[in-house]
Design an enzyme around this catalytic site. Structure first.
Site, mmCIF file in Angstrom:
data_model
loop_
_atom_site.group_PDB
_atom_site.id
_atom_site.type_symbol
_atom_site.label_atom_id
_atom_site.label_comp_id
_atom_site.label_asym_id
_atom_site.label_seq_id
_atom_site.Cartn_x
_atom_site.Cartn_y
_atom_site.Cartn_z
ATOM 1 N N ASN A 55 -3.326 8.773 5.461
ATOM 2 C CA ASN A 55 -2.364 7.996 6.066
ATOM 3 C C ASN A 55 -2.468 7.101 7.313
ATOM 4 O O ASN A 55 -1.839 6.383 7.584
ATOM 5 C CB ASN A 55 -0.847 8.910 6.300
ATOM 6 C CG ASN A 55 -1.101 9.179 7.845
ATOM 7 O OD1 ASN A 55 -2.043 8.865 8.568
ATOM 8 N ND2 ASN A 55 0.056 9.621 8.418
ATOM 9 N N HIS B 128 -5.940 -6.167 -2.683
ATOM 10 C CA HIS B 128 -6.623 -6.004 -1.577
ATOM 11 C C HIS B 128 -6.963 -7.578 -1.368
ATOM 12 O O HIS B 128 -7.861 -7.672 -0.247
ATOM 13 C CB HIS B 128 -7.861 -5.334 -1.631
ATOM 14 C CG HIS B 128 -7.879 -3.764 -1.514
ATOM 15 N ND1 HIS B 128 -8.815 -2.942 -1.632
ATOM 16 C CD2 HIS B 128 -6.629 -3.039 -1.348
ATOM 17 C CE1 HIS B 128 -8.549 -1.576 -1.647
ATOM 18 N NE2 HIS B 128 -7.229 -1.702 -1.559
ATOM 19 N N ARG C 55 0.860 -1.234 0.030
ATOM 20 C CA ARG C 55 0.111 0.084 0.100
ATOM 21 C C ARG C 55 1.028 1.328 0.121
ATOM 22 O O ARG C 55 0.519 2.148 -0.694
ATOM 23 C CB ARG C 55 -0.806 -0.004 1.164
ATOM 24 C CG ARG C 55 -1.851 1.052 1.331
ATOM 25 C CD ARG C 55 -2.917 1.107 2.123
ATOM 26 N NE ARG C 55 -4.112 1.901 1.688
ATOM 27 C CZ ARG C 55 -4.513 3.022 2.620
ATOM 28 N NH1 ARG C 55 -4.179 2.951 3.618
ATOM 29 N NH2 ARG C 55 -5.511 3.761 2.136
ATOM 30 N N HIS D 71 0.649 4.356 -2.852
ATOM 31 C CA HIS D 71 0.605 5.570 -2.394
ATOM 32 C C HIS D 71 1.836 6.407 -2.839
ATOM 33 O O HIS D 71 1.646 7.639 -3.246
ATOM 34 C CB HIS D 71 0.452 5.842 -0.841
ATOM 35 C CG HIS D 71 -1.009 5.510 -0.634
ATOM 36 N ND1 HIS D 71 -1.798 5.908 0.616
ATOM 37 C CD2 HIS D 71 -2.005 4.406 -1.046
ATOM 38 C CE1 HIS D 71 -3.009 5.615 0.533
ATOM 39 N NE2 HIS D 71 -3.102 4.486 -0.139
ATOM 40 N N ASP D 72 2.885 6.085 -2.640
ATOM 41 C CA ASP D 72 4.125 6.645 -3.137
ATOM 42 C C ASP D 72 4.082 7.025 -4.717
ATOM 43 O O ASP D 72 4.187 8.230 -5.223
ATOM 44 C CB ASP D 72 5.336 5.997 -2.622
ATOM 45 C CG ASP D 72 6.814 6.782 -3.003
ATOM 46 O OD1 ASP D 72 6.683 7.961 -2.983
ATOM 47 O OD2 ASP D 72 7.637 6.246 -3.530
#
Ligand code: HEM
Ligand SMILES: *[C@@H]1O[C@H](CO)[C@@H](O)[C@H](O)[C@H]1NC(C)=O
Ligand SMILES: *[C@@H]1O[C@H](CO)[C@@H](O)[C@H](O)[C@H]1NC(C)=O
Ligand SMILES: *[C@@H]1O[C@H](CO)[C@@H](O)[C@H](O)[C@H]1NC(C)=O
Ligand SMILES: *[C@@H]1O[C@H](CO)[C@@H](O)[C@H](O)[C@H]1NC(C)=O
Ligand SMILES: *[C@@H]1O[C@H](CO)[C@@H](O)[C@H](O)[C@H]1NC(C)=O
Length: 328
Positions: free
Chosen positions: A94, A194, A62, A66-67
């Site tokens: 976050n 997921h 995850r 996000h990065d």
């Protein structure tokens, strides 16, 4: 002669920008000469960490997602907030980015700095560790190209609107993925991430409590979740549920099989089966794990190439949570 001066001026002034706009050529063997033990050190650090904290794989996957979706895969998500700057990782979204994944990258960096100081970027560490962990918990392997530099900016206010939310429609999510060059099929394949990890109750509480429980949610799962989350508002314990309640620790195609039984945890999961534009892709992956693994692997390679920085566009951080220039 005089007419060359402005041109020269432009070249000198804009050279660094031209350079950073020009993405580097990532290569598989980028550290072969400068840090030959790179792969080995990454593997030797993740194995015990994943053993002690089995949620590390999901957290790291995850974190990488996000990065890469914010300013490219440049470890900007790892930067800590200081008095000058509120960093990406301190946006509300976050809360879920688990300490274990940050801790893992920092452990790897520490080990690498002892062996080949100042050579390996935090962005490359995150990319390599993510792949190794996905494979370790049963997912496909894929090639990780290296040579990313670490970014020079990390701003909390850039998070909103650039990462998908659990309450969005397929179209809303797609507009974010499209901005990053992904197709609808790749959105569905990547959502298969997921199949591991968990979500805090607040992300799906509206589906189980309140005036309008979600009719698309499997009733037995809903009952289980109600029990699990009943005190999520009042208790200060962190309450969370597995995204894939059937095989939570294993990277497989169970996530897609679950969706067919109303067992997607987040609204954004279940909607992939409800929406007719994505349902055939869910059916495909539910019936054929090989097809899912192949598409997931290709999409991860693509994710890892997003907005990467080269020489001039970034640096190799000495510490993953601070820019080398501490005053920014
Ligand atoms: C498609 C749109 C997506 C939405 C709306 C979404 C949303 C979320 C939310 C709300 C959580 C739970 C956060 C929490 O409360 O802890 C979560 C967890 C997670 N997401 Fe996504 N996500 C999406 C796509 C992705 C993608 C593309 C990946 C990676 C390929 C990914 C990997 C993960 C993982 C592994 C977790 C579990 C983290 C953990 O256990 O610590 N997600 N996601
Ligand atoms: C990157 O690779 C392309 C194609 O192989 C080549 O044309 C280009 O010069 C390379 N750029 C750098 C900076 O090495
Ligand atoms: C996320 O943000 C919260 C609130 O700003 C902060 O307290 C927390 O330490 C952050 N979490 C991580 C993992 O950085
Ligand atoms: C969707 O969720 C976000 C944060 O989780 C929230 O700020 C926003 O108001 C929600 N939007 C809708 C339409 O419910
Ligand atoms: C949790 O808090 C929110 C907002 O304060 C409220 O709307 C909701 O009904 C609460 N849910 C439960 C299960 O107590
Ligand atoms: C599953 O997908 C793979 C890869 O796309 C394909 O080669 C294979 O024929 C498919 N298997 C079935 C049973 O459809």
């Amino acid at each position: 002669m005089a007419s060359f001066l402005p041109v020269l001026f432009l070249v000198l002034v804009f050279a660094p920008f031209i350079n950073s706009a020009n993405p580097p050529n990532l290569t598989k063997d980028y550290y072969t000469k400068t840090c030959p033990d790179f792969s080995k050190i990454v593997r030797e650090t993740i194995t015990p960490k994943q053993g002690q904290q089995p949620t590390t794989a999901a957290g790291t996957l995850r974190l990488f997602f996000h990065d890469c979706f914010l300013e490219g895969c440049d470890a900007s998500v790892l930067i800590a907030t200081n008095s000058f700057n509120k960093a990406e990782r301190d946006d509300d979204i976050n809360q879920s980015l688990p300490g274990d994944a940050f801790d893992l990258v920092i452990r790897i960096k520490t080990a690498l700095e002892l062996t080949c100081p100042g050579v390996v970027s935090c962005a490359d560490i995150l990319a390599q560790a993510t792949r190794d962990l996905v494979t370790m918990v049963g997912g496909p392997s894929y090639e990780v190209k290296l040579g990313r530099k670490d970014g020079l900016e990390s701003k909390a206010h850039k998070v909103r609107g650039n990462l998908p939310l659990a309450n969005q429609s397929v179209l809303d999510m797609m507009s974010i993925f499209k901005k990053n060059g992904f197709t609808l099929k790749e959105l569905v394949a990547l959502s298969g991430g997921h199949t591991i990890g968990f979500s805090h109750c607040k992300e799906f509480s509206n589906r189980i409590f309140g005036p309008k429980p979600d009719p698309d949610l499997n009733t037995r799962l809903a009952d289980k979740l109600k029990g699990l989350c009943k005190d999520f508002n009042t208790s200060n314990k962190v309450m969370a549920a597995f995204l894939d309640p059937v095989t939570p620790g294993k990277f497989d195609n169970m996530y897609f099989k679950n969706l067919k039984r109303g067992m997607g945890l987040l609204a954004s999961d279940q909607i992939l089966f409800k929406d007719t534009s994505t349902r055939p892709i869910v059916e495909l992956y539910a019936n054929n794990q090989t097809a899912f693994f192949e598409d997931f692997a290709r999409a991860m390679e693509k994710l890892g190439a997003l907005g990467v920085k080269g020489e001039g566009g970034g640096e190799v951080r000495r510490r993953c949570d601070h820019f080398n220039n501490l005053n920014v």
